[in-house]
Design a protein around this motif. Structure first.
Motif, PDB file in Angstrom:
ATOM      1  N   LEU A   1      26.194  24.171   4.423  1.00 56.59           N
ATOM      2  CA  LEU A   1      26.349  22.962   3.626  1.00 56.59           C
ATOM      3  C   LEU A   1      27.196  21.927   4.345  1.00 56.59           C
ATOM      4  N   GLU A   2      28.100  22.420   5.162  1.00 59.08           N
ATOM      5  CA  GLU A   2      29.031  21.500   5.807  1.00 59.08           C
ATOM      6  C   GLU A   2      29.532  22.166   7.069  1.00 59.08           C
ATOM      7  N   SER A   3      29.823  21.365   8.070  1.00 60.45           N
ATOM      8  CA  SER A   3      30.261  21.953   9.325  1.00 60.45           C
ATOM      9  C   SER A   3      31.199  20.987  10.040  1.00 60.45           C
ATOM     10  N   GLN A   4      32.320  21.512  10.509  1.00 59.91           N
ATOM     11  CA  GLN A   4      33.282  20.685  11.232  1.00 59.91           C
ATOM     12  C   GLN A   4      33.770  21.443  12.448  1.00 59.91           C
ATOM     13  N   THR A   5      34.035  20.700  13.531  1.00 63.77           N
ATOM     14  CA  THR A   5      34.496  21.347  14.750  1.00 63.77           C
ATOM     15  C   THR A   5      35.755  20.652  15.244  1.00 63.77           C
ATOM     16  N   ILE A   6      36.728  21.420  15.705  1.00 59.19           N
ATOM     17  CA  ILE A   6      37.875  20.843  16.406  1.00 59.19           C
ATOM     18  C   ILE A   6      38.122  21.711  17.630  1.00 59.19           C
ATOM     19  N   GLY A   7      38.033  21.091  18.819  1.00 57.63           N
ATOM     20  CA  GLY A   7      38.176  21.863  20.055  1.00 57.63           C
ATOM     21  C   GLY A   7      37.169  22.989  20.079  1.00 57.63           C
ATOM     22  N   THR A   8      37.620  24.212  20.215  1.00 49.02           N
ATOM     23  CA  THR A   8      36.697  25.352  20.245  1.00 49.02           C
ATOM     24  C   THR A   8      36.631  26.043  18.886  1.00 49.02           C
ATOM     25  N   GLN A   9      37.258  25.425  17.878  1.00 50.39           N
ATOM     26  CA  GLN A   9      37.326  26.013  16.542  1.00 50.39           C
ATOM     27  C   GLN A   9      36.275  25.357  15.649  1.00 50.39           C
ATOM     28  N   LYS A  10      35.617  26.153  14.826  1.00 55.20           N
ATOM     29  CA  LYS A  10      34.598  25.592  13.945  1.00 55.20           C
ATOM     30  C   LYS A  10      34.789  26.099  12.524  1.00 55.20           C
ATOM     31  N   ARG A  11      34.525  25.211  11.545  1.00 55.68           N
ATOM     32  CA  ARG A  11      34.586  25.625  10.146  1.00 55.68           C
ATOM     33  C   ARG A  11      33.286  25.219   9.467  1.00 55.68           C
ATOM     34  N   VAL A  12      32.659  26.166   8.770  1.00 57.45           N
ATOM     35  CA  VAL A  12      31.437  25.834   8.045  1.00 57.45           C
ATOM     36  C   VAL A  12      31.562  26.294   6.595  1.00 57.45           C
ATOM     37  N   VAL A  13      30.846  25.597   5.722  1.00 58.48           N
ATOM     38  CA  VAL A  13      30.677  26.078   4.348  1.00 58.48           C
ATOM     39  C   VAL A  13      29.254  26.621   4.279  1.00 58.48           C
ATOM     40  N   ALA A  14      29.128  27.915   4.029  1.00 64.92           N
ATOM     41  CA  ALA A  14      27.809  28.557   4.040  1.00 64.92           C
ATOM     42  C   ALA A  14      27.496  29.127   2.675  1.00 64.92           C
ATOM     43  N   GLN A  15      26.233  29.038   2.287  1.00 68.20           N
ATOM     44  CA  GLN A  15      25.823  29.497   0.969  1.00 68.20           C
ATOM     45  C   GLN A  15      25.082  30.827   1.076  1.00 68.20           C
ATOM     46  N   GLY A  16      25.217  31.646   0.055  1.00 66.22           N
ATOM     47  CA  GLY A  16      24.409  32.860  -0.047  1.00 66.22           C
ATOM     48  C   GLY A  16      25.000  34.087   0.618  1.00 66.22           C
ATOM     49  N   LEU A  17      26.310  34.031   0.964  1.00 65.45           N
ATOM     50  CA  LEU A  17      26.938  35.207   1.566  1.00 65.45           C
ATOM     51  C   LEU A  17      27.174  36.292   0.529  1.00 65.45           C
ATOM     52  N   LYS A  18      26.836  37.510   0.852  1.00 61.50           N
ATOM     53  CA  LYS A  18      27.142  38.627  -0.042  1.00 61.50           C
ATOM     54  C   LYS A  18      28.469  39.244   0.399  1.00 61.50           C
ATOM     55  N   ALA A  19      29.018  40.102  -0.462  1.00 60.97           N
ATOM     56  CA  ALA A  19      30.316  40.719  -0.160  1.00 60.97           C
ATOM     57  C   ALA A  19      30.266  41.468   1.174  1.00 60.97           C
ATOM     58  N   GLU A  20      29.139  42.162   1.414  1.00 62.23           N
ATOM     59  CA  GLU A  20      29.063  42.944   2.658  1.00 62.23           C
ATOM     60  C   GLU A  20      28.973  42.020   3.887  1.00 62.23           C
ATOM     61  N   ASP A  21      28.343  40.831   3.709  1.00 64.70           N
ATOM     62  CA  ASP A  21      28.308  39.868   4.813  1.00 64.70           C
ATOM     63  C   ASP A  21      29.724  39.403   5.132  1.00 64.70           C
TER      64      ASP A  21
END
Lengths: 296, 118
Positions: free
Chosen positions: A241-261
């Motif tokens: 849904l969303e993705s941001q990068t700073i240097g070599t670090q990345k943050r994403v908002v992802a949908q549909g993850l299960k507990a085991e994922d």
């Protein structure tokens, strides 16, 4: 559950501009519903249509099975508090409450008086001379003391400070518990009210982009953070849904993850946290209005 | 409830379970009503109901019609067993991940634990 409001393929255009675009939704009896969206998304127009204050361009609205427009039987059961209500020139709060008492069958005057004290609304001042926050408080008093089976509150807290808003949320919840009814609250302060809402509609550019039970929504998306490479590997196959990068670090908002994922990603050294309702909604809104950032 | 974004009914159910484990709510004693929980935690009563219903389904709580919700006999031991099963996933695994990141060996962790008394 009984449906009290049903909207079917509703569109409202003003001289070519579409404020509400093919909206369909249903609201059941006794619940607190949130209508969330950015300024200009179409929240107020949609509420006005439901309250019969505007005529639809196309589509259907039914409230208790009938059109709300010019329908006194329907409107007697509804309190619609708009963001900016106007009162007669020489009205003080007492006059407003007297008028409301005539208008609303379930009006609770003692409750109204206690709310006037709680929000410290000056009784001797003319309503038109009140501050923005005090004026909003007048709307809240009328909206809650009306105890209307359908209560629609359109951004009722404009100009209220954080303390007054907290009072408002507490009173709303306590009174809803004592007198269950259907409450529709439009807001863009998602984090502040998220816990009170049973169901949310998110409107963006006139369209409903999310219609979900609040608790089902919680935990349906996750914020994943780590090195760009490992995040990219980990989230392949999920809706981002969303993705941001700073240097070599990345943050994403992802949908549909299960507990085991989530557990698998964590053991791969990634930070995984459930997304808050606000994060989820903001990222969905961004995705739908790609790259357009308007300052309201 | 916390800001983590996890479903609130799960957070509330867990909190009540922990209160039963720590004897804040003893077996056969009454727990707060849906409305009391909703007011205290500032949450929608439907959410509080969902948490309570889950605990009823798990046989942690039972309903006395017209009176309220009570803690089942045997609930405490059942919850201790259930939470012990989650202990590894929730506490040991994150510990291992952090230790691996810092280069702390399992022997070093065992040494640290040996110094604690619990």
């Amino acid at each position: 559950m009984t449906k009290v409001i049903e909207v079917n393929n509703l569109t409202k255009s003003y001289r070519g501009a579409t404020a509400v675009d093919s909206v369909s939704l249903a609201i059941e009896e006794n619940g607190i519903y949130g209508l969330l969206g950015r300024n200009g998304a179409g929240k107020t127009t949609l509420m006005k249509l439901v309250a019969g204050h505007e005529l639809a361009s196309t589509g259907e609205i039914s409230v208790y099975g009938a059109s709300p427009v010019e329908n006194s039987a329907v409107l007697a059961n509804m309190a619609f508090i708009r963001e900016s209500l106007r009162y007669s020139e020489n009205y003080k709060i007492g006059h407003v409450l007297k008028a409301a008492k005539i208008a609303f069958a379930n009006w609770d005057d003692a409750f109204a008086q206690s709310l006037v004290d709680k929000f410290q609304i000056p009784r001797k001042r003319l309503v038109r001379k009140l501050s923005r926050g005090q004026l909003s408080a007048v709307g809240v008093v009328v909206g809650l003391a009306a105890r209307a089976p359908i209560t629609i509150l359109d951004e009722p807290y404009i100009g209220m400070d954080a303390v007054a808003r907290k009072h408002f949320y507490d009173i709303l919840l306590a009174d809803y518990i004592k007198h269950p009814r259907t409450i529709v609250l439009s807001t863009h302060l998602i984090d502040e009210v998220a816990d009170l809402l049973e169901h949310v509609f998110v409107i963006d550019q006139g369209r409903i982009i999310l219609d979900a039970n609040t608790e089902d929504l919680r935990g349906s998306a996750a914020v994943i953070e780590g090195s760009t490479e490992s995040v990219d590997d980990a989230v392949a196959g999920f809706v981002i849904l969303e993705s941001q990068t700073i240097g070599t670090q990345k943050r994403v908002v992802a949908q549909g993850l299960k507990a085991e994922d989530a557990a698998r990603l964590q053991s791969a050294g990634l930070a995984v946290k459930p997304a808050t309702l606000q994060q989820l909604i903001i990222s969905q809104t961004n995705m739908d209005s790609s790259e357009k950032v308007e300052v309201a | 409830m916390d800001e983590s974004g996890r479903p609130i009914f799960l957070q509330l159910a867990e909190q009540l379970e922990n209160q039963i484990i720590s004897d804040q709510f003893k077996e056969e004693s009454q727990v707060p009503s849906i409305n009391e929980l909703a007011t205290f935690h500032r949450i929608n009563p439907a959410t509080a109901l969902k948490a309570i219903n889950q605990l009823v389904d798990d046989a942690t709580l039972y309903k006395k019609r017209g009176i309220g919700m009570f803690v089942n006999a045997g609930a405490k031991q059942a919850l201790i067993t259930k939470h012990s099963q989650k202990f590894r996933a929730e506490f040991v695994e994150p510990l291992i991940i952090e230790a691996r990141k810092l280069g702390i060996t399992s022997q070093e962790i065992i040494q640290m634990l040996g110094k604690e008394s619990f």
